[in-house]
Design a protein around this motif. Structure first.
Motif, PDB file in Angstrom:
ATOM      1  N   ALA A  40       0.837  -1.192   0.000  1.00 54.43           N
ATOM      2  CA  ALA A  40       0.000   0.000   0.000  1.00 54.43           C
ATOM      3  C   ALA A  40       0.874   1.245   0.000  1.00 54.43           C
ATOM      4  O   ALA A  40       1.913   1.283   0.653  1.00 54.43           O
ATOM      5  CB  ALA A  40      -0.920   0.004   1.220  1.00 54.43           C
ATOM      6  N   THR A  41       0.439   2.241  -0.751  1.00 52.51           N
ATOM      7  CA  THR A  41       1.096   3.541  -0.758  1.00 52.51           C
ATOM      8  C   THR A  41       0.030   4.633  -0.750  1.00 52.51           C
ATOM      9  O   THR A  41      -1.103   4.404  -1.178  1.00 52.51           O
ATOM     10  CB  THR A  41       1.991   3.742  -2.006  1.00 52.51           C
ATOM     11  OG1 THR A  41       1.203   3.531  -3.171  1.00 52.51           O
ATOM     12  CG2 THR A  41       3.161   2.795  -2.009  1.00 52.51           C
ATOM     13  N   VAL A  42       0.399   5.794  -0.277  1.00 52.65           N
ATOM     14  CA  VAL A  42      -0.493   6.951  -0.329  1.00 52.65           C
ATOM     15  C   VAL A  42      -0.225   7.657  -1.645  1.00 52.65           C
ATOM     16  O   VAL A  42       0.871   8.177  -1.861  1.00 52.65           O
ATOM     17  CB  VAL A  42      -0.247   7.895   0.860  1.00 52.65           C
ATOM     18  CG1 VAL A  42      -1.095   9.153   0.718  1.00 52.65           C
ATOM     19  CG2 VAL A  42      -0.546   7.190   2.174  1.00 52.65           C
ATOM     20  N   SER A  43      -1.215   7.645  -2.542  1.00 53.50           N
ATOM     21  CA  SER A  43      -1.063   8.340  -3.826  1.00 53.50           C
ATOM     22  C   SER A  43      -1.178   9.840  -3.633  1.00 53.50           C
ATOM     23  O   SER A  43      -0.437  10.615  -4.231  1.00 53.50           O
ATOM     24  CB  SER A  43      -2.137   7.875  -4.814  1.00 53.50           C
ATOM     25  OG  SER A  43      -1.994   6.513  -5.085  1.00 53.50           O
ATOM     26  N   SER A  44      -2.159  10.248  -2.806  1.00 56.92           N
ATOM     27  CA  SER A  44      -2.334  11.677  -2.534  1.00 56.92           C
ATOM     28  C   SER A  44      -3.136  11.845  -1.251  1.00 56.92           C
ATOM     29  O   SER A  44      -3.835  10.935  -0.816  1.00 56.92           O
ATOM     30  CB  SER A  44      -3.059  12.371  -3.695  1.00 56.92           C
ATOM     31  OG  SER A  44      -4.377  11.879  -3.809  1.00 56.92           O
ATOM     32  N   ALA A  45      -3.016  13.015  -0.672  1.00 56.13           N
ATOM     33  CA  ALA A  45      -3.787  13.364   0.524  1.00 56.13           C
ATOM     34  C   ALA A  45      -4.107  14.850   0.455  1.00 56.13           C
ATOM     35  O   ALA A  45      -3.242  15.656   0.126  1.00 56.13           O
ATOM     36  CB  ALA A  45      -3.008  13.044   1.784  1.00 56.13           C
ATOM     37  N   ARG A  46      -5.357  15.181   0.735  1.00 56.99           N
ATOM     38  CA  ARG A  46      -5.785  16.589   0.712  1.00 56.99           C
ATOM     39  C   ARG A  46      -6.454  16.914   2.043  1.00 56.99           C
ATOM     40  O   ARG A  46      -7.455  16.314   2.403  1.00 56.99           O
ATOM     41  CB  ARG A  46      -6.764  16.828  -0.427  1.00 56.99           C
ATOM     42  CG  ARG A  46      -7.282  18.273  -0.496  1.00 56.99           C
ATOM     43  CD  ARG A  46      -8.225  18.483  -1.658  1.00 56.99           C
ATOM     44  NE  ARG A  46      -7.586  18.257  -2.934  1.00 56.99           N
ATOM     45  CZ  ARG A  46      -6.876  19.167  -3.607  1.00 56.99           C
ATOM     46  NH1 ARG A  46      -6.706  20.368  -3.109  1.00 56.99           N
ATOM     47  NH2 ARG A  46      -6.352  18.883  -4.774  1.00 56.99           N
ATOM     48  N   THR A  66      -6.072   9.128  -0.985  1.00 52.51           N
ATOM     49  CA  THR A  66      -6.157   8.092  -2.014  1.00 52.51           C
ATOM     50  C   THR A  66      -5.036   7.097  -1.755  1.00 52.51           C
ATOM     51  O   THR A  66      -3.860   7.454  -1.794  1.00 52.51           O
ATOM     52  CB  THR A  66      -6.032   8.685  -3.427  1.00 52.51           C
ATOM     53  OG1 THR A  66      -7.062   9.654  -3.614  1.00 52.51           O
ATOM     54  CG2 THR A  66      -6.166   7.600  -4.482  1.00 52.51           C
ATOM     55  N   LEU A  67      -5.442   5.850  -1.469  1.00 53.68           N
ATOM     56  CA  LEU A  67      -4.496   4.770  -1.233  1.00 53.68           C
ATOM     57  C   LEU A  67      -4.397   3.907  -2.480  1.00 53.68           C
ATOM     58  O   LEU A  67      -5.418   3.599  -3.101  1.00 53.68           O
ATOM     59  CB  LEU A  67      -4.954   3.878  -0.081  1.00 53.68           C
ATOM     60  CG  LEU A  67      -5.009   4.482   1.311  1.00 53.68           C
ATOM     61  CD1 LEU A  67      -5.635   3.495   2.281  1.00 53.68           C
ATOM     62  CD2 LEU A  67      -3.614   4.848   1.774  1.00 53.68           C
ATOM     63  N   ASN A  68      -3.188   3.525  -2.842  1.00 52.94           N
ATOM     64  CA  ASN A  68      -3.001   2.588  -3.940  1.00 52.94           C
ATOM     65  C   ASN A  68      -2.659   1.240  -3.320  1.00 52.94           C
ATOM     66  O   ASN A  68      -1.668   1.120  -2.593  1.00 52.94           O
ATOM     67  CB  ASN A  68      -1.892   3.049  -4.877  1.00 52.94           C
ATOM     68  CG  ASN A  68      -1.715   2.084  -6.026  1.00 52.94           C
ATOM     69  OD1 ASN A  68      -0.920   1.158  -5.952  1.00 52.94           O
ATOM     70  ND2 ASN A  68      -2.471   2.298  -7.085  1.00 52.94           N
ATOM     71  N   ARG A 116     -10.328   5.569  -2.358  1.00 55.51           N
ATOM     72  CA  ARG A 116     -10.415   6.934  -1.830  1.00 55.51           C
ATOM     73  C   ARG A 116     -11.142   6.895  -0.491  1.00 55.51           C
ATOM     74  O   ARG A 116     -12.239   6.343  -0.380  1.00 55.51           O
ATOM     75  CB  ARG A 116     -11.160   7.824  -2.816  1.00 55.51           C
ATOM     76  CG  ARG A 116     -11.228   9.269  -2.400  1.00 55.51           C
ATOM     77  CD  ARG A 116     -11.818  10.116  -3.517  1.00 55.51           C
ATOM     78  NE  ARG A 116     -12.372  11.351  -3.047  1.00 55.51           N
ATOM     79  CZ  ARG A 116     -11.680  12.422  -2.712  1.00 55.51           C
ATOM     80  NH1 ARG A 116     -10.380  12.385  -2.763  1.00 55.51           N
ATOM     81  NH2 ARG A 116     -12.275  13.518  -2.303  1.00 55.51           N
ATOM     82  N   VAL A 117     -10.517   7.473   0.518  1.00 56.31           N
ATOM     83  CA  VAL A 117     -11.075   7.487   1.869  1.00 56.31           C
ATOM     84  C   VAL A 117     -11.254   8.932   2.303  1.00 56.31           C
ATOM     85  O   VAL A 117     -10.346   9.757   2.136  1.00 56.31           O
ATOM     86  CB  VAL A 117     -10.136   6.764   2.865  1.00 56.31           C
ATOM     87  CG1 VAL A 117     -10.697   6.814   4.265  1.00 56.31           C
ATOM     88  CG2 VAL A 117      -9.887   5.336   2.432  1.00 56.31           C
TER      89      VAL A 117
END
Length: 194
Positions: A40-46, A66-68, A116-117
């Motif tokens: 798992a990686t974090v693609s983006s965080a807002r 958004t987790l990949n 997406r969480v």
């Protein structure tokens, strides 16, 4: 009476042999087709609308991550039955996911997919130390948060399904502007434990 006892012990012996044989076959099968752990990686965080009220030790925010998730197995497909996500700051709970998209999904072998969480907190009560620490990090321009995901997955190969409960932990450091918002793109790799 003795004959009845012998029949009973013979039946128990056969049942025991059957159970041990089945267990051995499952063990061999698992050793050959063992699924690799998901990555798992974090693609983006807002982060948006981060406000900290020190007087009442309360925090409000909206965080979209958004987790990949990657399935590295060559032969095993994965069903994600549930993803229970929480947000923490220095070990203190800030909130649970209000939305996860998709909530459950199927992932083929050697493939990746995005989840997406969204986690929202309004007036979340925290300790005075956590509120002061969060306010300090916000002023310094970077907030360190932990996104913790407890998953329920089924590994599937042919007709055999194996249930697992991996724990995914992602630590994100999000740059924060004065308005309480910030974007992290891309994030880093997460820890996955079974």
């Amino acid at each position: 009476m003795a004959v009845h006892g012998q029949e009973k012990s013979t039946f128990c012996g056969k049942l025991f042999t059957l159970i041990v044989t089945a267990g051995f076959l499952v063990l061999i099968y698992w050793a050959i087709f063992q699924p690799h752990h998901i990555r798992a990686t974090v693609s983006s965080a807002r982060l948006s609308n981060l406000t900290v009220t020190n007087a009442t030790a309360a925090v409000s925010y909206t965080l979209a991550v958004t987790l990949n998730l990657y399935n590295p197995s060559l032969r095993v497909n994965i069903y994600y039955d549930s993803l229970d996500t929480v947000l923490r700051f220095r070990g203190e709970l800030l909130g649970h996911a209000s939305a996860t998209s998709p909530a459950e999904f199927y992932q083929r072998r050697k493939s990746s997919g995005d989840v997406r969480v969204e986690i929202r907190g309004t007036g979340v009560g925290v300790s005075g130390d956590a509120a002061a620490g969060l306010e300090k990090e916000k002023r310094e321009g970077k907030v360190s948060l932990e996104v913790a995901v407890d998953a329920r997955v089924r590994y599937r190969f042919g007709g055999i399904k194996i249930l697992q409960k991996p724990r995914i932990r992602c630590w994100v450091v999000i740059p924060v502007k004065a308005d309480g918002g910030g974007v992290l793109n891309p994030g880093g790799r997460c820890s996955v434990k079974y």
